[in-house]
Each structure stands twice: as C-alpha cells, then as structure tokens.
Design a protein around this motif. Structure first.
Motif, mmCIF file in Angstrom:
data_model
loop_
_atom_site.group_PDB
_atom_site.id
_atom_site.type_symbol
_atom_site.label_atom_id
_atom_site.label_comp_id
_atom_site.label_asym_id
_atom_site.label_seq_id
_atom_site.Cartn_x
_atom_site.Cartn_y
_atom_site.Cartn_z
ATOM 1 N N GLN A 87 -29.725 -29.995 21.689
ATOM 2 C CA GLN A 87 -29.815 -31.345 21.130
ATOM 3 C C GLN A 87 -28.516 -31.755 20.448
ATOM 4 N N ASP B 73 -27.382 -31.748 17.279
ATOM 5 C CA ASP B 73 -27.268 -32.096 15.857
ATOM 6 C C ASP B 73 -26.797 -30.919 15.015
ATOM 7 N N GLU C 55 -23.128 -30.549 14.821
ATOM 8 C CA GLU C 55 -22.510 -31.570 13.986
ATOM 9 C C GLU C 55 -22.649 -31.211 12.508
ATOM 10 N N TRP C 56 -23.815 -30.679 12.131
ATOM 11 C CA TRP C 56 -24.016 -30.266 10.737
ATOM 12 C C TRP C 56 -23.054 -29.138 10.375
ATOM 13 N N ARG D 23 -30.470 -31.035 8.537
ATOM 14 C CA ARG D 23 -29.177 -30.857 7.872
ATOM 15 C C ARG D 23 -29.373 -30.318 6.459
#
Length: 326
Positions: A128, A130, A133-134, A94
């Motif tokens: 994955q 992530d 989401e970031w 992130r």
C-alpha cells in the motif's frame, strides 16, 4: 573478526552479529546476568551488530541491550524492528508506528535508532506504500537513521528492492537449508547496496548437528509450540522443515564438511562466503556460543566444490520438504 560495509551508507559492521531474540526470554530462560555475559562476550569477540525487536520479551531484549550499552559506552550498531507488537495484523498507522519507535528509543536509551526494520508485516500493508512514507518522515525527523524490512518470502524481498527508494536492508532467512535467496535476491541487493541480514542461520539449531530425533523442547520454546506453524510462519522454526526430516538432513551434511570443524561454525562460514551478506545474526543462549559463532569469521572460505555439492544437496534433498511461504 572481519567487517563489511552495511547498506547505502557503507557503515562498517562485524560480519558476525548477535541475534537477540533469546534475550527476551520468549522461548528460552536467560537471566539478566546471563544476558550481560552474552553481550559482553559479543563485544570481546569484536561483534558490533546487535539485532533485536520491540516484541522480544515485550521489550525486555531492547531494555537489556540499552542498559548494557549505557554501562559500557561503546559503539555498537543496534538494529531493531517494529510491526508485530500492537499493530499486527491490520491496525497500522503513522501514530502507532511512531509510538513503537519512541518506546524502542526509550528502552535502548539512544537518541535515534540505527536501523528500524518492519517486522514481517503483511505483504499487502507493505504494498500500500503508506508505511514507507511514514518511515521516510521519521528518518527526516531524526527518529531513525535508516530503515529496512524483515521479510518471510523472496517475493516480498524482491518487491522491496523494486519499490522502496531508501531501503537500507533486508532481513531474510538464509542458510544451507534455505537457499532460495541465491536465485535473485542476493545479487540484486548487492547491486543496489542494500544490506542483507541473514537470520535463522543455524535453522533453529538443526545446523548445530547436535539434535536427535528424540530431542525434546520446553513447551515455552517455539521449537515445541511452533514446530508445525501453529503460532506464526512455520519457516521461522527449523527453516520450515519437519523436525525429524531436518535432523536426518543435518546428519547427511557430515559427508560434506571437514570432520574436525564444528557443524555450526561450518554452516555459518557457508553463509559468509556469499559477499552480498552484510551480517549473519546467530543467537546465543550461553556466552560460550558467542565465541564459537564469532570464530566462523576467521575460517577460510569453503571450496568451490563444496559450494556446488551443497547447492545440489539443497535442490535434490531439501527444497521439496520446506513448508510455509518462502
């Protein structure tokens, strides 16, 4: 110039954009003055969509665009990319992605990125979850307005369409030599109002019709050092075709086009005939190329017969020769 609605927000953008990889100077020498002439000609032709990336010239492309737009004070939609500069292939975080975004903001001199695209990152990283989401968090924070992905394969494109809720765009290789997106991706993207950016529209120049078997490229040109995929996905160079085969196939296309029409313009028109395409993004290393590319927007659509013939040409003569993930 004609304009189309882009992405879920239905923003008006020119259907012919400007690909800005060459402004980075990674594979062709473009001076600052030449870059400014290219960008200026783009505006004069009604082009309002620039596509760049942080990795192009290590930020040079973004810097040139940012300086130019600051001087000209005009509304242009700038799409950039991140994911190949410092985090590739397995250092995604992130904080790392935020640093890339903030660096692009500084170079482009903009309060927020119009569109941030993941730049052909590994499929496993995308799956994955992530990273998405970031991106959503960065959108909520106002660092980016929209996000999408530049992908190598149609499997990746379909996965994004199926799993990413706020996906604004997909950037794909799409041209007469790379017609696989017609099988499923274009219709699905149109239904979901996901913008399609067609990159490599002239197959690294093969579809200009000007290359010969004996054509040579500078050692710093990806058409020299990546002709067989030595540096990155072979599909990004000559659309994955072996160079000599690509020259042969380009010559064969003369049987299908109006002889008075330049092949490059005709090849761009073929892409624009697909309504699901939001923007086609040819590059230009000279200002006059921008004018020629933009003229494709004013051409009449190709005939249904020509489209059927070119579909058969791809299936019968081209598809089996494409190399690399597709």
């Amino acid at each position: 110039m004609h304009y189309r609605k882009f992405g879920p927000e239905r923003i008006n953008v020119s259907e012919v954009g400007l690909g800005c990889w060459q402004l980075g100077g990674d594979w062709t020498q473009v001076s600052d003055d030449q870059a400014n002439d290219i960008l200026k000609n783009a505006l004069e032709q009604g082009i309002t969509f620039f596509d760049t990336a942080d990795v192009y010239g290590g930020g040079r492309s973004e810097t040139l665009i940012g300086d130019f737009l600051k001087q000209h004070r005009t509304e242009v939609f700038v799409a950039t990319k991140a994911g190949r500069m410092s985090m590739f292939p397995d250092q995604y975080s992130r904080d790392g992605l935020r640093e890339c975004i903030e660096a692009s903001l500084r170079r482009l001199q903009r309060p927020a990125l119009d569109l941030l695209q993941l730049h052909c990152i590994p499929f496993e990283v995308m799956k994955q979850g992530d990273v998405w989401e970031w991106l959503e968090a960065f959108r909520e924070q106002g660092l980016i307005r929209q996000y999408g992905a530049s992908v190598e394969t149609m499997e990746e494109a379909e996965w994004c369409l199926d799993h990413v809720e706020r996906l604004a765009s997909l950037q794909i290789i799409f041209n007469i030599f790379r017609q696989k997106p017609l099988q499923s991706v274009l219709d699905k993207a149109a239904h979901q109002q996901v913008g399609i950016l067609a990159r490599l529209p002239l197959a690294s120049g093969l579809l200009s019709g000007k290359m010969k078997r004996e054509t040579k490229f500078d050692p710093t040109d990806h058409r020299h050092y990546n002709a067989d995929g030595a540096a990155f996905n072979v599909g990004e160079t000559f659309a994955g075709l072996p160079f000599e085969k690509g020259v042969e196939l380009a010559a064969a296309l003369d049987a299908y086009r109006e002889p008075t029409l330049p092949m490059a313009m005709w090849a761009l028109r073929w892409i624009l005939d697909h309504a699901a395409v939001s923007v086609v993004i040819p590059g230009a290393s000279r200002a006059k190329q921008v004018v020629s590319n933009a003229m494709a927007s004013s051409l009449l659509p190709l005939s249904d017969e020509t489209h059927r013939d070119l579909r058969a040409f791809y299936q019968d003569q081209v598809h089996e020769h494409i190399r690399g993930p597709y």
